[in-house]
Write a protein that holds these residues in place. Structure first.
Motif, PDB file in Angstrom:
ATOM      1  N   PRO A  27       3.725  -7.819  14.779  1.00  0.00           N
ATOM      2  CA  PRO A  27       4.864  -6.874  14.193  1.00  0.00           C
ATOM      3  C   PRO A  27       5.321  -7.301  14.241  1.00  0.00           C
ATOM      4  O   PRO A  27       6.402  -7.955  14.134  1.00  0.00           O
ATOM      5  CB  PRO A  27       5.168  -5.757  15.981  1.00  0.00           C
ATOM      6  CG  PRO A  27       3.948  -5.657  17.030  1.00  0.00           C
ATOM      7  CD  PRO A  27       3.746  -7.765  16.351  1.00  0.00           C
ATOM      8  N   GLY A  28       6.060  -7.139  12.930  1.00  0.00           N
ATOM      9  CA  GLY A  28       7.321  -7.391  11.983  1.00  0.00           C
ATOM     10  C   GLY A  28       6.965  -8.878  10.760  1.00  0.00           C
ATOM     11  O   GLY A  28       8.043  -9.095  10.707  1.00  0.00           O
ATOM     12  N   ALA A  29       5.576  -8.578  10.819  1.00  0.00           N
ATOM     13  CA  ALA A  29       5.332  -9.961  10.458  1.00  0.00           C
ATOM     14  C   ALA A  29       4.613  -9.754   8.796  1.00  0.00           C
ATOM     15  O   ALA A  29       4.545 -10.757   8.391  1.00  0.00           O
ATOM     16  CB  ALA A  29       4.129 -10.686  10.715  1.00  0.00           C
ATOM     17  N   VAL A  30       5.279  -8.527   8.324  1.00  0.00           N
ATOM     18  CA  VAL A  30       5.230  -8.375   7.012  1.00  0.00           C
ATOM     19  C   VAL A  30       5.916  -8.731   5.879  1.00  0.00           C
ATOM     20  O   VAL A  30       8.034  -8.857   6.375  1.00  0.00           O
ATOM     21  CB  VAL A  30       5.822  -6.755   7.010  1.00  0.00           C
ATOM     22  CG1 VAL A  30       6.019  -6.164   5.787  1.00  0.00           C
ATOM     23  CG2 VAL A  30       5.120  -5.743   7.602  1.00  0.00           C
ATOM     24  N   ARG A  31       6.140  -9.547   5.060  1.00  0.00           N
ATOM     25  CA  ARG A  31       6.453 -10.621   4.187  1.00  0.00           C
ATOM     26  C   ARG A  31       6.855  -9.447   3.252  1.00  0.00           C
ATOM     27  O   ARG A  31       7.065  -8.864   2.183  1.00  0.00           O
ATOM     28  CB  ARG A  31       5.794 -11.482   3.220  1.00  0.00           C
ATOM     29  CG  ARG A  31       5.148 -12.631   4.467  1.00  0.00           C
ATOM     30  CD  ARG A  31       3.757 -13.445   3.948  1.00  0.00           C
ATOM     31  NE  ARG A  31       3.003 -11.993   3.176  1.00  0.00           N
ATOM     32  CZ  ARG A  31       2.473 -12.497   2.574  1.00  0.00           C
ATOM     33  NH1 ARG A  31       1.817 -13.499   1.592  1.00  0.00           N
ATOM     34  NH2 ARG A  31       0.972 -11.679   1.823  1.00  0.00           N
ATOM     35  N   PRO A  32       8.213 -10.247   2.414  1.00  0.00           N
ATOM     36  CA  PRO A  32       8.687  -9.134   1.356  1.00  0.00           C
ATOM     37  C   PRO A  32       7.686  -8.823   0.384  1.00  0.00           C
ATOM     38  O   PRO A  32       7.985  -7.731  -0.433  1.00  0.00           O
ATOM     39  CB  PRO A  32      10.226  -9.775   1.094  1.00  0.00           C
ATOM     40  CG  PRO A  32      10.663 -10.856   2.454  1.00  0.00           C
ATOM     41  CD  PRO A  32       9.080 -10.858   3.048  1.00  0.00           C
ATOM     42  N   VAL A  33       6.655  -9.605   0.396  1.00  0.00           N
ATOM     43  CA  VAL A  33       5.934  -9.416  -0.786  1.00  0.00           C
ATOM     44  C   VAL A  33       5.154  -8.445  -0.643  1.00  0.00           C
ATOM     45  O   VAL A  33       4.413  -7.969  -1.992  1.00  0.00           O
ATOM     46  CB  VAL A  33       5.221 -11.144  -0.768  1.00  0.00           C
ATOM     47  CG1 VAL A  33       4.303 -11.412  -0.396  1.00  0.00           C
ATOM     48  CG2 VAL A  33       5.088 -11.040  -2.949  1.00  0.00           C
ATOM     49  N   ASP A  34       4.822  -8.021   0.224  1.00  0.00           N
ATOM     50  CA  ASP A  34       3.999  -7.374   1.170  1.00  0.00           C
ATOM     51  C   ASP A  34       4.248  -5.689   1.427  1.00  0.00           C
ATOM     52  O   ASP A  34       4.364  -4.544   0.476  1.00  0.00           O
ATOM     53  CB  ASP A  34       3.693  -7.573   2.209  1.00  0.00           C
ATOM     54  CG  ASP A  34       3.098  -8.353   2.772  1.00  0.00           C
ATOM     55  OD1 ASP A  34       2.176  -8.967   1.729  1.00  0.00           O
ATOM     56  OD2 ASP A  34       2.598  -8.988   3.763  1.00  0.00           O
ATOM     57  N   ALA A  35       5.680  -6.066   0.735  1.00  0.00           N
ATOM     58  CA  ALA A  35       6.282  -4.210   0.294  1.00  0.00           C
ATOM     59  C   ALA A  35       6.053  -3.537  -0.464  1.00  0.00           C
ATOM     60  O   ALA A  35       5.320  -2.262  -0.142  1.00  0.00           O
ATOM     61  CB  ALA A  35       8.080  -4.251  -0.267  1.00  0.00           C
ATOM     62  N   PRO A  36       5.105  -3.817  -1.812  1.00  0.00           N
ATOM     63  CA  PRO A  36       4.699  -2.784  -2.992  1.00  0.00           C
ATOM     64  C   PRO A  36       3.126  -2.403  -1.913  1.00  0.00           C
ATOM     65  O   PRO A  36       3.317  -1.204  -2.190  1.00  0.00           O
ATOM     66  CB  PRO A  36       4.213  -3.512  -4.083  1.00  0.00           C
ATOM     67  CG  PRO A  36       5.549  -4.831  -3.934  1.00  0.00           C
ATOM     68  CD  PRO A  36       5.468  -4.927  -2.410  1.00  0.00           C
ATOM     69  N   ALA A  37       3.269  -2.629  -1.523  1.00  0.00           N
ATOM     70  CA  ALA A  37       1.341  -2.567  -0.545  1.00  0.00           C
ATOM     71  C   ALA A  37       1.293  -1.562   0.469  1.00  0.00           C
ATOM     72  O   ALA A  37       0.463  -0.305   0.551  1.00  0.00           O
ATOM     73  CB  ALA A  37       1.089  -3.784  -0.374  1.00  0.00           C
ATOM     74  N   LEU A  38       3.050  -1.305   0.946  1.00  0.00           N
ATOM     75  CA  LEU A  38       3.415  -0.253   2.148  1.00  0.00           C
ATOM     76  C   LEU A  38       3.415   1.188   1.868  1.00  0.00           C
ATOM     77  O   LEU A  38       3.924   1.515   2.149  1.00  0.00           O
ATOM     78  CB  LEU A  38       4.240  -1.369   2.908  1.00  0.00           C
ATOM     79  CG  LEU A  38       3.466  -2.166   3.757  1.00  0.00           C
ATOM     80  CD1 LEU A  38       5.139  -3.105   4.460  1.00  0.00           C
ATOM     81  CD2 LEU A  38       3.003  -2.290   3.807  1.00  0.00           C
ATOM     82  N   GLY A  39       3.289   0.899  -0.056  1.00  0.00           N
ATOM     83  CA  GLY A  39       4.385   2.294   0.397  1.00  0.00           C
ATOM     84  C   GLY A  39       3.828   3.915  -0.510  1.00  0.00           C
ATOM     85  O   GLY A  39       2.169   3.074   0.373  1.00  0.00           O
ATOM     86  N   SER A  40       3.900   4.376  -0.691  1.00  0.00           N
ATOM     87  CA  SER A  40       3.212   5.147  -0.224  1.00  0.00           C
ATOM     88  C   SER A  40       3.007   6.633  -1.906  1.00  0.00           C
ATOM     89  O   SER A  40       4.235   7.456  -2.070  1.00  0.00           O
ATOM     90  CB  SER A  40       3.414   6.279   0.650  1.00  0.00           C
ATOM     91  OG  SER A  40       2.171   7.455   0.634  1.00  0.00           O
ATOM     92  N   PRO A  41       2.427   6.176  -2.622  1.00  0.00           N
ATOM     93  CA  PRO A  41       1.128   5.209  -2.708  1.00  0.00           C
ATOM     94  C   PRO A  41       1.148   3.790  -2.806  1.00  0.00           C
ATOM     95  O   PRO A  41       2.671   3.959  -3.514  1.00  0.00           O
ATOM     96  CB  PRO A  41       0.618   6.268  -4.410  1.00  0.00           C
ATOM     97  CG  PRO A  41       1.135   6.136  -5.126  1.00  0.00           C
ATOM     98  CD  PRO A  41       2.621   6.852  -3.865  1.00  0.00           C
ATOM     99  N   ALA A  42       0.477   2.903  -2.641  1.00  0.00           N
ATOM    100  CA  ALA A  42       0.649   1.639  -3.025  1.00  0.00           C
ATOM    101  C   ALA A  42       1.264   1.555  -4.504  1.00  0.00           C
ATOM    102  O   ALA A  42       0.013   1.534  -4.871  1.00  0.00           O
ATOM    103  CB  ALA A  42      -0.856   0.930  -2.550  1.00  0.00           C
ATOM    104  N   ASP A  43       1.716   0.679  -4.485  1.00  0.00           N
ATOM    105  CA  ASP A  43       1.746  -0.331  -6.141  1.00  0.00           C
ATOM    106  C   ASP A  43       1.155  -1.312  -6.005  1.00  0.00           C
ATOM    107  O   ASP A  43       1.298  -2.398  -5.393  1.00  0.00           O
ATOM    108  CB  ASP A  43       3.202  -0.358  -6.540  1.00  0.00           C
ATOM    109  CG  ASP A  43       3.239  -1.127  -8.088  1.00  0.00           C
ATOM    110  OD1 ASP A  43       2.444  -1.281  -8.416  1.00  0.00           O
ATOM    111  OD2 ASP A  43       4.419  -1.065  -8.055  1.00  0.00           O
ATOM    112  N   VAL A  44      -0.564  -1.564  -5.932  1.00  0.00           N
ATOM    113  CA  VAL A  44      -1.603  -2.116  -5.749  1.00  0.00           C
ATOM    114  C   VAL A  44      -0.843  -3.741  -7.008  1.00  0.00           C
ATOM    115  O   VAL A  44      -1.477  -4.309  -6.911  1.00  0.00           O
ATOM    116  CB  VAL A  44      -2.938  -2.131  -6.023  1.00  0.00           C
ATOM    117  CG1 VAL A  44      -4.255  -3.214  -6.120  1.00  0.00           C
ATOM    118  CG2 VAL A  44      -3.345  -0.499  -4.874  1.00  0.00           C
ATOM    119  N   GLY A  45      -0.754  -3.252  -7.670  1.00  0.00           N
ATOM    120  CA  GLY A  45      -0.759  -4.206  -8.840  1.00  0.00           C
ATOM    121  C   GLY A  45       0.392  -4.933  -8.560  1.00  0.00           C
ATOM    122  O   GLY A  45       0.498  -6.316  -9.051  1.00  0.00           O
ATOM    123  N   ALA A  46       1.646  -4.769  -8.399  1.00  0.00           N
ATOM    124  CA  ALA A  46       2.970  -5.576  -8.392  1.00  0.00           C
ATOM    125  C   ALA A  46       2.483  -6.318  -7.234  1.00  0.00           C
ATOM    126  O   ALA A  46       2.730  -6.740  -6.779  1.00  0.00           O
ATOM    127  CB  ALA A  46       4.198  -4.290  -7.673  1.00  0.00           C
TER     128      ALA A  46
END
Length: 55
Positions: A27-46
């Motif tokens: 838990p908490g290992a999410v990197r800043p670069v993963d932020a677009p993937a965690l949105g709703s909807p996910a921004d896969v391209g970014a």
């Protein structure tokens, strides 16, 4: 992110239907670069573009 109310216990199998999936080691290992993937909807391209830059 919206919570689903589903709790997955460690050691059990889980299946999800999402545009992007990543597995973090703790838990908490999410990197800043993963932020677009965690949105709703996910921004896969970014997210993918950021992964190339993060290497």
């Amino acid at each position: 992110m919206r919570p689903t109310g589903v709790v997955v216990q460690s050691g059990t199998e889980a299946v999800s239907r999402v545009a992007v999936a990543a597995r973090w080691s703790r838990p908490g290992a999410v990197r800043p670069v993963d932020a677009p993937a965690l949105g709703s909807p996910a921004d896969v391209g970014a997210w993918v573009a950021g992964l190339a830059a993060a290497r």
